[in-house]
Design an enzyme around this catalytic site. Structure first.
Site, short mmCIF file in Angstrom:
data_model
loop_
_atom_site.label_atom_id
_atom_site.label_comp_id
_atom_site.label_asym_id
_atom_site.label_seq_id
_atom_site.Cartn_x
_atom_site.Cartn_y
_atom_site.Cartn_z
N HIS A 196 0.85 -1.18 0.00
CA HIS A 196 0.00 0.00 0.00
C HIS A 196 0.88 1.22 0.00
O HIS A 196 2.04 1.18 0.40
CB HIS A 196 -0.95 0.02 1.21
CG HIS A 196 -0.27 0.17 2.52
ND1 HIS A 196 -0.21 1.37 3.21
CD2 HIS A 196 0.41 -0.71 3.29
CE1 HIS A 196 0.45 1.20 4.34
NE2 HIS A 196 0.84 -0.04 4.41
N GLY A 247 1.98 -3.70 15.54
CA GLY A 247 1.19 -3.03 14.51
C GLY A 247 -0.07 -3.79 14.16
O GLY A 247 -1.15 -3.20 13.98
#
Length: 594
Positions: free
Chosen positions: A18, A180
């Site tokens: 991304h 994360g």
């Protein structure tokens, strides 16, 4: 004509997950960097950044023929190994076209075919790219390094040490244990989009109490040596939609929230609990970095390093004298790090970059280019201030002081997720209704989302509890101003501050000075120039589209000022449709009815 100077030209590339991006180093100097999404208008576009690279090379006066080496920000073979281990048994469709993302040859093939580059390609491990993006741009002679994200190839957290030109990783945590991914899993549970909604969770957290902190702590164990592991009973990372097992809902006692549904106090409390535990874990990881290296300086990168509240706690409570966070700490910034590592391998020298002072690294547009864009509209009441900057700044400062919302388009575009005075929406922070007005009618986003202040650096400590520069909005601090600043003060009295200087910010600094001259307040509200779900504007056409489709009162395009009342009526009719459009479609439509 080539703009090449002495020293190798190295291009760093991040792509295929991304937010694809590229960076260009010439002789070790960072000369340009940009996100692919800004050109394609596809939010977090993962495609190989061929448009971004074309414009970065053009900005640097180079062509692909001038490039000596391309560096790719992760090892695709190692990544494929992890992807296969993680997901292949769960794939319902094993046709080649369905496995497009599971292709270790794709980066090199596209670099050859789409970029037209036939020279050497350097592969740099993901977390080494993150580490290099922080250390080599910090200006520190030595430093501990901490990188934390969702996952690279296998690594999710890494500790390292930089000294002079040398950088090495000393220890790591491997997938599936990931801070994360823990944050992203709860982000999804709260009904926000993973890899996009984490900022929203941070913004929501101050509205809550940490009533669920003990339950969140059951999801992650901090080890005595300062590492961590997840309790994998609560996660299902093969399920990309939720990443959670049913046991997570049972533990939390909170049902997953449907996207766009009502936010209740329980959601704020869960967000606050997650944020608190994340801060605790990061403090433990930072303490280990100090023990491993002995350095009193810390460099941070990886997407979790953009957690500005946690960074502030590390600055205030951690064992470091100085802390540097890469402004583009996420995967896009991996392009900076990959290029820096490739330069080091190629020359044996540290990149020449000192401390990174500006993130205005993307392409820009000259006033004459903007004039040509506007010329097609004829004489429509646009105000031309070419050659009269003082008058321009006076006109814009007057509009801000009157309560107008201003779209500000000047110079080169920002690299990283923050608007820093290149492509910004600006307003008077003293107005009580301004935050709600911009959230609802300009940004078209959730009402709880906070806005950031930009303040003259020399006066920052008078208005915020801040004793050092903060040019990239990478930490929060307490608002202590004698001015009431409700539009940039969060519910917990905090703000994510940008300090501006004339050297780094030029005209934007002078605009804040002009606003201060009229109001006595050296602070303006500064947020990114985009609508919800869209990338920050890149071109004049993008800015015009955003202007007309929102409730921005005034648009400043380089030396031109356009008031909403002066817009052609046809623009209102066509642009009234708020569906996302590409800049190429906008450009065609602007010219078609003029």
């Amino acid at each position: 004509m080539s703009g090449r100077t002495d020293g190798p030209v190295v291009v760093g590339i991040s792509a295929h997950f991304h937010d694809a991006a590229c960076a260009v180093l010439v002789g070790g100097e960072l000369v340009a960097a940009a996100h692919e999404e800004r050109f394609t208008r596809v939010k977090q576009d993962p495609s190989l950044p061929r448009n971004a690279l074309r414009e970065c090379l053009r900005t640097a006066g180079l062509t692909i023929a001038d490039v000596d080496r391309v560096a790719y920000y992760e090892d695709p073979v190692k990544k494929l190994d992890r992807q296969l281990w993680q997901a292949l048994p769960m794939l319902p469709d094993t046709r080649p076209e369905a496995l497009h993302g599971l292709d270790a040859d794709r980066p090199l093939r596209e670099i050859r075919e789409l970029l037209g580059f036939d020279g050497p390609v350097e592969i740099v491990d993901h977390h080494l790219s993150h580490a290099a993006s922080a250390y080599y741009y910090s200006g520190f002679p030595d430093s501990a390094v901490l990188t934390v994200d969702a996952v690279g190839e296998w690594t999710t957290t890494a500790w390292g040490r930089g000294e002079g030109a040398d950088l090495e990783l000393l220890a790591d945590v491997e997938f599936p244990h990931s801070l994360g991914l823990l944050y992203s899993t709860i982000t999804g549970h709260l009904g926000f989009e993973v890899n996009e909604g984490e900022y929203k969770v941070m913004g929501l957290a101050p509205y809550g109490e940490p009533r669920y902190a003990d339950r969140v702590r059951q999801l992650i164990e901090v080890t005595p040596e300062g590492s961590f592991r997840l309790d994998l009973r609560y996660f299902d990372f093969a399920n990309s939609r939720t990443m959670a097992s049913p046991a997570l809902t049972e533990l939390l006692g909170i049902a997953p929230r449907e996207p766009e549904s009502r936010l209740d106090q329980v959601h704020s409390d869960l967000a606050r609990s997650l944020q608190l535990v994340t801060e605790e874990v990061l403090l433990a990881l930072a303490a280990r970095a100090r023990r491993l290296t002995g350095s009193d300086r810390l460099c941070m990168a990886g997407g979790v390093a953009l957690n500005v509240v946690a960074v502030r706690r590390i600055v205030e409570e951690g064992p470091f004298r100085e802390v540097f966070v890469q402004p583009a700490a996420g995967d896009a910034g991996g392009s900076l790090g990959a290029a820096a590592v490739a330069h080091r391998r190629l020359t044996g020298q540290r990149p020449a970059q000192g401390r990174m002072r500006s993130a205005l690294l993307g392409p820009g547009h000259s006033p004459d280019e903007v004039a040509r864009t506007l010329a097609a509209a004829g004489d429509r009441g646009f105000h031309d201030f070419r050659g009269r900057e003082e008058d321009l700044l006076a006109a814009v400062a007057d509009r801000l002081a009157e309560g107008k919302v201003v779209g500000w388009f000047h110079g080169r575009t920002e690299f990283g997720p923050r608007a820093l005075g290149g492509r910004s929406i600006l307003a008077d922070p003293r107005r009580p209704d301004m935050r709600d007005r911009i959230n609802a009618s300009v940004k078209m986003r959730e009402a709880f989302r906070p806005f950031a202040p930009a303040v003259l650096a020399e006066q920052a400590s008078e208005h915020f509890r801040l004793d050092h520069e903060s040019p990239f909005m990478l930490e929060t601090c307490e608002v202590v101003s004698e001015h009431d600043l409700p539009a940039v003060t969060h519910v917990d009295r905090s703000a994510r501050v940008q300090t501006v200087t004339e050297q780094a910010n030029g005209r934007f600094y002078r605009l804040v000075k002009a606003f201060e001259a009229r109001t006595g307040c050296p602070v303006v509200l500064n947020t990114s120039f985009n609508l919800r779900g869209e990338p920050i504007v890149q071109t004049a056409e993008d800015a015009l589209l955003c202007f007309v489709r929102s409730a921005i009162d005034c648009l400043v395009l380089e030396d031109f000022v356009i008031d909403r009342a002066d817009l052609p009526q046809a623009w209102h009719s066509w642009f009234g449709d708020t569906r996302p459009r590409t800049s190429s479609t906008v450009s065609h439509s602007v010219y078609s009815f003029l």
